[in-house]
Motif scaffolding. Structure first.
Motif, PDB file in Angstrom:
ATOM      1  N   ILE A 273       0.854  -1.206   0.000  1.00 48.15           N
ATOM      2  CA  ILE A 273       0.000   0.000   0.000  1.00 48.15           C
ATOM      3  C   ILE A 273       0.887   1.252   0.000  1.00 48.15           C
ATOM      4  N   GLU A 274       1.989   1.245   0.849  1.00 48.29           N
ATOM      5  CA  GLU A 274       2.906   2.387   0.929  1.00 48.29           C
ATOM      6  C   GLU A 274       3.624   2.597  -0.399  1.00 48.29           C
ATOM      7  N   MET A 275       4.093   1.497  -1.028  1.00 51.09           N
ATOM      8  CA  MET A 275       4.801   1.609  -2.299  1.00 51.09           C
ATOM      9  C   MET A 275       3.869   2.092  -3.395  1.00 51.09           C
ATOM     10  N   ASP A 276       2.636   1.687  -3.324  1.00 46.14           N
ATOM     11  CA  ASP A 276       1.651   2.144  -4.304  1.00 46.14           C
ATOM     12  C   ASP A 276       1.409   3.653  -4.161  1.00 46.14           C
ATOM     13  N   ASP A 277       1.398   4.093  -2.905  1.00 41.34           N
ATOM     14  CA  ASP A 277       1.229   5.535  -2.644  1.00 41.34           C
ATOM     15  C   ASP A 277       2.441   6.319  -3.166  1.00 41.34           C
ATOM     16  N   ILE A 278       3.638   5.768  -2.950  1.00 40.30           N
ATOM     17  CA  ILE A 278       4.863   6.407  -3.458  1.00 40.30           C
ATOM     18  C   ILE A 278       4.809   6.493  -4.977  1.00 40.30           C
ATOM     19  N   PHE A 279       4.352   5.436  -5.609  1.00 37.69           N
ATOM     20  CA  PHE A 279       4.234   5.418  -7.066  1.00 37.69           C
ATOM     21  C   PHE A 279       3.315   6.536  -7.553  1.00 37.69           C
ATOM     22  N   GLY A 280       2.183   6.692  -6.863  1.00 35.64           N
ATOM     23  CA  GLY A 280       1.247   7.765  -7.234  1.00 35.64           C
ATOM     24  C   GLY A 280       1.870   9.151  -7.066  1.00 35.64           C
ATOM     25  N   GLU A 281       2.692   9.308  -5.988  1.00 43.17           N
ATOM     26  CA  GLU A 281       3.348  10.603  -5.738  1.00 43.17           C
ATOM     27  C   GLU A 281       4.371  10.912  -6.835  1.00 43.17           C
ATOM     28  N   ILE A 282       5.088   9.854  -7.263  1.00 44.41           N
ATOM     29  CA  ILE A 282       6.071  10.039  -8.342  1.00 44.41           C
ATOM     30  C   ILE A 282       5.374  10.424  -9.643  1.00 44.41           C
ATOM     31  N   GLU A 283       4.212   9.811  -9.900  1.00 44.55           N
ATOM     32  CA  GLU A 283       3.428  10.176 -11.098  1.00 44.55           C
ATOM     33  C   GLU A 283       3.050  11.658 -11.057  1.00 44.55           C
ATOM     34  N   ASN A 284       2.618  12.115  -9.890  1.00 45.66           N
ATOM     35  CA  ASN A 284       2.227  13.527  -9.741  1.00 45.66           C
ATOM     36  C   ASN A 284       3.434  14.449  -9.929  1.00 45.66           C
ATOM     37  N   LEU A 285       4.581  14.037  -9.371  1.00 47.84           N
ATOM     38  CA  LEU A 285       5.787  14.858  -9.500  1.00 47.84           C
ATOM     39  C   LEU A 285       6.218  14.968 -10.956  1.00 47.84           C
ATOM     40  N   GLN A 286       6.045  13.877 -11.683  1.00 51.08           N
ATOM     41  CA  GLN A 286       6.377  13.921 -13.107  1.00 51.08           C
ATOM     42  C   GLN A 286       5.495  14.911 -13.847  1.00 51.08           C
ATOM     43  N   ASP A 287       4.225  14.960 -13.456  1.00 47.13           N
ATOM     44  CA  ASP A 287       3.282  15.889 -14.116  1.00 47.13           C
ATOM     45  C   ASP A 287       3.653  17.349 -13.799  1.00 47.13           C
ATOM     46  N   ASP A 288       4.221  17.571 -12.553  1.00 45.22           N
ATOM     47  CA  ASP A 288       4.507  18.943 -12.123  1.00 45.22           C
ATOM     48  C   ASP A 288       5.834  19.468 -12.674  1.00 45.22           C
ATOM     49  N   VAL A 289       6.712  18.578 -13.021  1.00 51.67           N
ATOM     50  CA  VAL A 289       8.049  18.995 -13.447  1.00 51.67           C
ATOM     51  C   VAL A 289       8.032  19.365 -14.916  1.00 51.67           C
ATOM     52  N   GLU A 290       8.151  20.709 -15.102  1.00 49.01           N
ATOM     53  CA  GLU A 290       8.225  21.214 -16.464  1.00 49.01           C
ATOM     54  C   GLU A 290       9.309  22.283 -16.539  1.00 49.01           C
ATOM     55  N   ALA A 291       9.991  22.301 -17.609  1.00 53.40           N
ATOM     56  CA  ALA A 291      10.996  23.358 -17.813  1.00 53.40           C
ATOM     57  C   ALA A 291      10.305  24.718 -17.928  1.00 53.40           C
ATOM     58  N   ASN A 292      10.869  25.728 -17.217  1.00 52.80           N
ATOM     59  CA  ASN A 292      10.275  27.079 -17.234  1.00 52.80           C
ATOM     60  C   ASN A 292      11.418  28.104 -17.248  1.00 52.80           C
ATOM     61  N   PRO A 293      12.023  28.308 -18.379  1.00 51.33           N
ATOM     62  CA  PRO A 293      13.170  29.228 -18.475  1.00 51.33           C
ATOM     63  C   PRO A 293      12.857  30.633 -17.989  1.00 51.33           C
ATOM     64  N   SER A 294      11.640  31.090 -18.245  1.00 48.42           N
ATOM     65  CA  SER A 294      11.254  32.455 -17.843  1.00 48.42           C
ATOM     66  C   SER A 294      11.252  32.592 -16.325  1.00 48.42           C
ATOM     67  N   ARG A 295      10.649  31.579 -15.667  1.00 47.77           N
ATOM     68  CA  ARG A 295      10.602  31.619 -14.200  1.00 47.77           C
ATOM     69  C   ARG A 295      12.005  31.492 -13.624  1.00 47.77           C
ATOM     70  N   LEU A 296      12.825  30.628 -14.227  1.00 50.18           N
ATOM     71  CA  LEU A 296      14.205  30.472 -13.756  1.00 50.18           C
ATOM     72  C   LEU A 296      14.954  31.796 -13.830  1.00 50.18           C
ATOM     73  N   GLU A 297      14.704  32.534 -14.906  1.00 53.11           N
ATOM     74  CA  GLU A 297      15.364  33.837 -15.069  1.00 53.11           C
ATOM     75  C   GLU A 297      14.894  34.820 -13.993  1.00 53.11           C
ATOM     76  N   ASP A 298      13.605  34.784 -13.673  1.00 54.77           N
ATOM     77  CA  ASP A 298      13.064  35.693 -12.643  1.00 54.77           C
ATOM     78  C   ASP A 298      13.630  35.370 -11.257  1.00 54.77           C
ATOM     79  N   VAL A 299      13.672  34.066 -10.953  1.00 53.23           N
ATOM     80  CA  VAL A 299      14.185  33.662  -9.635  1.00 53.23           C
ATOM     81  C   VAL A 299      15.658  34.017  -9.504  1.00 53.23           C
TER      82      VAL A 299
END
Length: 550
Positions: A273-299
């Motif tokens: 059950i815990e590993m399945d939850d970790i898998f779901g979290e990794i799926e979500n993290l993959q969806d959130d990770v996007e390159a954003n050059p503009s934001r990187l420049e601002d930060v």
């Protein structure tokens, strides 16, 4: 009043103990007998600095002790201010040690010399040639007039308000000076403040921005590792989830055979059950990770601004920068509002000026009324002292300046001779005349205020006959309201005392000593007769002495 005096091991005095009464006390003795030694010992009680050479025996300490009845002097406030223990019978003791160190005590409590001097000047006034010069001092002249003018309460109030006035003036001056300097720095402070405000700093955001920068700057690597983790968990043949699912199913069958397999089955199931939850979290993290050059420049730009500001202001974090920002805001705001602050301070000064003006006018008016009284009384007394043409010209001119005792500029002029021009006392009167003027002034003052014990040290020098007789009468009149001592060489004055003391030298065991004794009536006759005719007394000198005493 001084009730007793004890001196031990001082100059030519081995040990001396004498009690005094109120009224007029006379002290006589041959020149060089030690009257100055007596005054020197007394001056130690009044706070004069000690001198090791004044010890008679430099292996023993010198002790001078005096007892004063201070019940009529209203000294409770002074004792409180100086932190003395008050007692109507106050004992002052001064010790000079063989080491040269000096100690002073008031009612057995140790005190410093400045405090002792403050008390001493309220207890004894030793009149000498030096003090006669006070007559030419403007402050002393004001004291004379103000005693007759009953200005004590008004002057106390004036000095209190003047202190506040000077404080306000100082604050105003400091504000004006500060404004001149602040204007020079205002532009620079404004520039620094603008930089900080434009940075739009938020406490705690530095860590958040640094984390976001690291994420955006390493986005491809993060994606790669997340994908690798995803595949390790979910690969069909070797993935963690398919393998653990098979393990779970296998153990589930064992659990059906016996309850002892339930625990291991439940643990595997929980891990799945815990590993399945970790898998779901990794799926979500993959969806959130996007390159954003503009934001990187601002930060990156925001971090550079913060780092630059931290370096410029030597700050370790944003909270310190925000504190500096607040301080700059206060400085800039204070500078921009200084005109209003200065005007408010000026208004306070104007209000305080009105208060002082009101008190000053009362003091001035009282002085104007008192001056003719003082002039008249002094001229009458001086006429009786052999100065029939003595005249005073005393004027108090109201000015625009706040002095220490009001707004009056005092002109205190004197003329000793008929038709003579008026001039300052020090230029218009001789030493003998100044002594008589001082006696007249003390006599007048004794009618208006409680004076301390006064000791006239040969104030009669240079006079004789009827004038000396009148000087004695004046001192006798003064002694009705205060204790008076007169050190004199004149028999006319000596005969008027309520008590008579003689200072004399004697050789004891081949050592010269100074002593002081109180004379009885017969001894007074002998002393005054010798003052009249010398050691070899004639019958006429004795008769004259008796006549003077009677």
């Amino acid at each position: 009043m001084l009730t007793s005096l004890s001196i031990k091991n001082y100059a030519l005095i081995d040990q001396l103990q004498v009690d005094f009464n109120d009224g007029l006390s006379i002290i006589t003795g041959e020149t060089g007998a030690g009257k100055s030694i007596l005054l020197g010992g007394l001056s130690l009680i009044l706070g004069k600095r000690a001198d090791l050479s004044s010890l008679k025996d430099n292996t023993q300490k010198c002790i001078v002790e005096a007892v004063f009845n201070v019940s009529n002097y209203k000294l409770q406030a002074l004792f409180k201010d100086e932190d003395f223990d008050y007692d109507d019978q106050t004992i002052i003791r001064r010790e000079i040690l063989p080491s040269g160190k000096s100690r002073a005590f008031v009612n057995d409590s140790p005190v410093n010399l400045s405090s002792l001097q403050n008390l001493g000047e309220r207890l004894i006034d030793i009149h000498s040639q030096h003090q006669t010069l006070q007559l030419t001092n403007n402050d002393f002249q004001f004291q004379i007039i103000d005693a007759l003018a009953n200005n004590e309460e008004s002057l106390h109030k004036y000095k209190k308000e003047l202190k506040q006035f000077k404080t306000l003036e100082k604050e105003y001056s400091e504000l004006v000076s500060f404004q001149a300097e602040a204007i020079k720095e205002h532009d620079y402070h404004s520039f620094l403040l603008k930089e900080l405000l434009e940075a739009n700093l938020v406490d705690g955001e530095l860590k958040f921005l640094e984390d976001e920068y690291e994420t955006l700057n390493n986005i491809e690597g993060i994606k790669e590792k997340l994908l690798e983790s995803y595949e390790l968990l979910n690969a069909e043949q070797i993935g963690v989830l398919p393998t653990m699912t098979a393990l779970k199913n296998s153990l589930q069958k064992l659990a059906g055979f016996s309850a002892k397999y339930d625990d291991i089955y439940n643990r595997v199931n929980s891990s799945l059950i815990e590993m399945d939850d970790i898998f779901g979290e990794i799926e979500n993290l993959q969806d959130d990770v996007e390159a954003n050059p503009s934001r990187l420049e601002d930060v990156d730009a925001k971090l550079k601004v913060i780092y630059n500001l931290m370096q410029k202001h030597v700050a370790s974090d944003i909270s310190e920068l925000l504190k500096i920002q607040t301080e700059l805001e206060e400085k800039v705001s204070f500078t921009e509002n200084l005109d209003d602050t200065i005007q408010k301070k000026q208004n306070e000064i104007d209000a305080q000026t009105k208060i002082l003006d009101g008190i000053s006018e009362v003091i001035h008016d009282n002085r104007i009324v008192a001056i003719p009284k003082l002039k008249s009384q002094l001229e009458i007394l001086l006429a009786s002292l052999g100065m029939p043409n003595a005249q005073f010209k005393i004027e108090a001119e109201y000015s625009k300046t706040f002095f220490a005792n009001g707004k009056d500029a005092l002109s205190f002029l004197f003329s000793a001779n008929k038709g003579g021009s008026f001039n300052e006392l020090k230029k218009a009167a001789s030493g003998g005349e100044l002594s008589r003027i001082m006696l007249a002034i003390k006599s007048v003052l004794s009618n208006y205020m409680q004076l301390p014990t006064i000791m006239f040290d040969e104030i009669d020098t240079g006079v004789s006959g009827e004038i000396s007789n009148k000087m004695g009468d004046i001192m006798l009149q003064m002694s009705k309201t205060m204790q008076v001592f007169s050190i004199t060489h004149l028999p006319q004055i000596a005969a008027k005392g309520h008590s008579h003391f003689k200072v004399f030298k004697e050789d004891v065991n081949e050592v010269t000593q100074t002593n002081l004794i109180k004379l009885n009536h017969d001894e007074r006759i002998v002393e005054i007769a010798q003052m009249l005719g010398g050691i070899e007394m004639s019958s006429s000198a004795i008769a004259h002495a008796k006549e003077l005493l009677n």
